[in-house]
Design a protein around this motif. Structure first.
Motif, PDB file in Angstrom:
ATOM      1  N   ILE A   1       0.844  -1.199   0.000  1.00 50.92           N
ATOM      2  CA  ILE A   1       0.000   0.000   0.000  1.00 50.92           C
ATOM      3  C   ILE A   1       0.877   1.246   0.000  1.00 50.92           C
ATOM      4  O   ILE A   1       1.827   1.351   0.782  1.00 50.92           O
ATOM      5  CB  ILE A   1      -0.952   0.007   1.214  1.00 50.92           C
ATOM      6  CG1 ILE A   1      -1.960  -1.125   1.071  1.00 50.92           C
ATOM      7  CG2 ILE A   1      -1.653   1.349   1.358  1.00 50.92           C
ATOM      8  CD1 ILE A   1      -2.994  -1.200   2.169  1.00 50.92           C
ATOM      9  N   SER A   2       0.534   2.179  -0.871  1.00 48.73           N
ATOM     10  CA  SER A   2       1.200   3.473  -0.933  1.00 48.73           C
ATOM     11  C   SER A   2       0.164   4.540  -0.584  1.00 48.73           C
ATOM     12  O   SER A   2      -0.892   4.612  -1.228  1.00 48.73           O
ATOM     13  CB  SER A   2       1.754   3.711  -2.336  1.00 48.73           C
ATOM     14  OG  SER A   2       2.281   5.014  -2.429  1.00 48.73           O
ATOM     15  N   ILE A   3       0.451   5.346   0.428  1.00 44.49           N
ATOM     16  CA  ILE A   3      -0.501   6.343   0.912  1.00 44.49           C
ATOM     17  C   ILE A   3       0.078   7.742   0.708  1.00 44.49           C
ATOM     18  O   ILE A   3       1.212   8.011   1.115  1.00 44.49           O
ATOM     19  CB  ILE A   3      -0.808   6.117   2.403  1.00 44.49           C
ATOM     20  CG1 ILE A   3      -1.425   4.731   2.603  1.00 44.49           C
ATOM     21  CG2 ILE A   3      -1.729   7.205   2.948  1.00 44.49           C
ATOM     22  CD1 ILE A   3      -1.550   4.324   4.052  1.00 44.49           C
ATOM     23  N   LYS A   4      -0.703   8.600   0.065  1.00 42.20           N
ATOM     24  CA  LYS A   4      -0.335  10.001  -0.103  1.00 42.20           C
ATOM     25  C   LYS A   4      -1.398  10.830   0.593  1.00 42.20           C
ATOM     26  O   LYS A   4      -2.591  10.638   0.354  1.00 42.20           O
ATOM     27  CB  LYS A   4      -0.255  10.378  -1.580  1.00 42.20           C
ATOM     28  CG  LYS A   4       0.855   9.667  -2.320  1.00 42.20           C
ATOM     29  CD  LYS A   4       0.879  10.081  -3.770  1.00 42.20           C
ATOM     30  CE  LYS A   4       1.981   9.349  -4.503  1.00 42.20           C
ATOM     31  NZ  LYS A   4       1.997   9.698  -5.925  1.00 42.20           N
ATOM     32  N   ILE A   5      -0.943  11.739   1.438  1.00 38.31           N
ATOM     33  CA  ILE A   5      -1.884  12.529   2.237  1.00 38.31           C
ATOM     34  C   ILE A   5      -1.685  14.013   1.961  1.00 38.31           C
ATOM     35  O   ILE A   5      -0.555  14.519   2.047  1.00 38.31           O
ATOM     36  CB  ILE A   5      -1.690  12.264   3.746  1.00 38.31           C
ATOM     37  CG1 ILE A   5      -1.827  10.774   4.039  1.00 38.31           C
ATOM     38  CG2 ILE A   5      -2.682  13.084   4.565  1.00 38.31           C
ATOM     39  CD1 ILE A   5      -1.516  10.405   5.468  1.00 38.31           C
ATOM     40  N   GLY A   6      -2.776  14.695   1.651  1.00 42.60           N
ATOM     41  CA  GLY A   6      -2.733  16.138   1.466  1.00 42.60           C
ATOM     42  C   GLY A   6      -2.870  16.833   2.816  1.00 42.60           C
ATOM     43  O   GLY A   6      -3.719  16.470   3.616  1.00 42.60           O
TER      44      GLY A   6
ATOM     45  N   ASP B   1       1.685  14.948   0.460  1.00 40.07           N
ATOM     46  CA  ASP B   1       1.662  15.332  -0.953  1.00 40.07           C
ATOM     47  C   ASP B   1       0.768  16.553  -1.096  1.00 40.07           C
ATOM     48  O   ASP B   1      -0.449  16.464  -0.914  1.00 40.07           O
ATOM     49  CB  ASP B   1       1.146  14.170  -1.805  1.00 40.07           C
ATOM     50  CG  ASP B   1       1.246  14.437  -3.293  1.00 40.07           C
ATOM     51  OD1 ASP B   1       1.063  15.595  -3.721  1.00 40.07           O
ATOM     52  OD2 ASP B   1       1.501  13.476  -4.036  1.00 40.07           O
ATOM     53  N   GLU B   2       1.379  17.669  -1.429  1.00 38.18           N
ATOM     54  CA  GLU B   2       0.637  18.936  -1.525  1.00 38.18           C
ATOM     55  C   GLU B   2      -0.390  18.925  -2.660  1.00 38.18           C
ATOM     56  O   GLU B   2      -1.317  19.715  -2.660  1.00 38.18           O
ATOM     57  CB  GLU B   2       1.610  20.106  -1.711  1.00 38.18           C
ATOM     58  CG  GLU B   2       2.676  20.222  -0.630  1.00 38.18           C
ATOM     59  CD  GLU B   2       2.124  20.326   0.788  1.00 38.18           C
ATOM     60  OE1 GLU B   2       1.072  20.974   0.987  1.00 38.18           O
ATOM     61  OE2 GLU B   2       2.742  19.747   1.691  1.00 38.18           O
ATOM     62  N   GLY B   3      -0.258  18.004  -3.613  1.00 34.62           N
ATOM     63  CA  GLY B   3      -1.183  17.938  -4.743  1.00 34.62           C
ATOM     64  C   GLY B   3      -2.416  17.078  -4.485  1.00 34.62           C
ATOM     65  O   GLY B   3      -3.244  16.915  -5.368  1.00 34.62           O
ATOM     66  N   ILE B   4      -2.531  16.533  -3.275  1.00 34.66           N
ATOM     67  CA  ILE B   4      -3.636  15.629  -2.935  1.00 34.66           C
ATOM     68  C   ILE B   4      -4.590  16.330  -1.968  1.00 34.66           C
ATOM     69  O   ILE B   4      -4.165  17.035  -1.070  1.00 34.66           O
ATOM     70  CB  ILE B   4      -3.096  14.352  -2.242  1.00 34.66           C
ATOM     71  CG1 ILE B   4      -2.117  13.613  -3.142  1.00 34.66           C
ATOM     72  CG2 ILE B   4      -4.204  13.435  -1.766  1.00 34.66           C
ATOM     73  CD1 ILE B   4      -2.730  12.978  -4.344  1.00 34.66           C
ATOM     74  N   THR B   5      -5.890  16.110  -2.159  1.00 27.12           N
ATOM     75  CA  THR B   5      -6.872  16.524  -1.166  1.00 27.12           C
ATOM     76  C   THR B   5      -7.369  15.242  -0.507  1.00 27.12           C
ATOM     77  O   THR B   5      -7.838  14.329  -1.191  1.00 27.12           O
ATOM     78  CB  THR B   5      -8.057  17.263  -1.824  1.00 27.12           C
ATOM     79  OG1 THR B   5      -7.557  18.439  -2.452  1.00 27.12           O
ATOM     80  CG2 THR B   5      -9.106  17.646  -0.781  1.00 27.12           C
ATOM     81  N   GLY B   6      -7.232  15.145   0.794  1.00 31.40           N
ATOM     82  CA  GLY B   6      -7.624  13.923   1.492  1.00 31.40           C
ATOM     83  C   GLY B   6      -6.491  12.921   1.476  1.00 31.40           C
ATOM     84  O   GLY B   6      -5.318  13.278   1.592  1.00 31.40           O
ATOM     85  N   ILE B   7      -6.856  11.656   1.292  1.00 33.62           N
ATOM     86  CA  ILE B   7      -5.886  10.569   1.330  1.00 33.62           C
ATOM     87  C   ILE B   7      -6.054   9.708   0.083  1.00 33.62           C
ATOM     88  O   ILE B   7      -7.146   9.195  -0.173  1.00 33.62           O
ATOM     89  CB  ILE B   7      -6.090   9.697   2.585  1.00 33.62           C
ATOM     90  CG1 ILE B   7      -5.927  10.539   3.848  1.00 33.62           C
ATOM     91  CG2 ILE B   7      -5.128   8.518   2.584  1.00 33.62           C
ATOM     92  CD1 ILE B   7      -6.274   9.799   5.128  1.00 33.62           C
ATOM     93  N   GLN B   8      -4.993   9.569  -0.671  1.00 36.03           N
ATOM     94  CA  GLN B   8      -4.993   8.688  -1.838  1.00 36.03           C
ATOM     95  C   GLN B   8      -4.302   7.392  -1.452  1.00 36.03           C
ATOM     96  O   GLN B   8      -3.178   7.411  -0.967  1.00 36.03           O
ATOM     97  CB  GLN B   8      -4.269   9.340  -3.008  1.00 36.03           C
ATOM     98  CG  GLN B   8      -4.207   8.457  -4.236  1.00 36.03           C
ATOM     99  CD  GLN B   8      -3.453   9.118  -5.358  1.00 36.03           C
ATOM    100  OE1 GLN B   8      -3.865  10.163  -5.851  1.00 36.03           O
ATOM    101  NE2 GLN B   8      -2.338   8.531  -5.750  1.00 36.03           N
ATOM    102  N   VAL B   9      -4.985   6.286  -1.652  1.00 35.40           N
ATOM    103  CA  VAL B   9      -4.464   4.976  -1.272  1.00 35.40           C
ATOM    104  C   VAL B   9      -4.322   4.122  -2.528  1.00 35.40           C
ATOM    105  O   VAL B   9      -5.304   3.857  -3.214  1.00 35.40           O
ATOM    106  CB  VAL B   9      -5.407   4.262  -0.269  1.00 35.40           C
ATOM    107  CG1 VAL B   9      -4.823   2.933   0.164  1.00 35.40           C
ATOM    108  CG2 VAL B   9      -5.704   5.152   0.929  1.00 35.40           C
TER     109      VAL B   9
END
Length: 116
Positions: free
Chosen positions: A56-61, A102-110
């Protein structure tokens, strides 16, 4: 198989549970967030289901400029939501994960990827 889903910004791990002296229970903030996840996931159907080991790769804004600990937002609540909404059979199937702001993400991308 690989899938990408988006969840709302999670409450901190420090805000997930409350106690009243006799028992420990989910906080209102946590149950409200889980409900928000359900609404967000309804917009992303069909949802995948993983019952084999995954990475799992998680990116959080960041929702604002406050200093926050990444680990408080990237694991427990996110993994619980994946299991609760039947995207992941059990969070013990997560064999590897990464997390980043990640400044380009709103919320959490999983991003979930089956490990072959």
């Amino acid at each position: 198989m690989t899938a990408v889903i988006v969840l709302p910004f999670a409450p901190s791990t420090n805000q997930l549970w409350r106690a009243n002296g006799r028992r420990v229970y989910r906080s209102k903030k946590y149950t409200d967030w889980m409900d928000e996840c359900g609404y967000a996931l309804q917009q992303q159907t069909p949802l995948p289901f993983f019952d084999e080991p995954v990475s799992i790769s998680i990116k959080i804004g960041r929702p604002d400029k406050r200093r926050r600990d990444l680990d408080n937002f990237a694991t427990k609540a996110v993994f619980d939501a994946l299991v609760h909404y039947r995207i992941l059979e059990d969070d013990s199937l997560v064999h590897r994960f990464t997390a980043q702001w990640d400044e380009g993400i709103t919320g959490i991308q999983v991003e979930i990827e089956e490990i072959l």
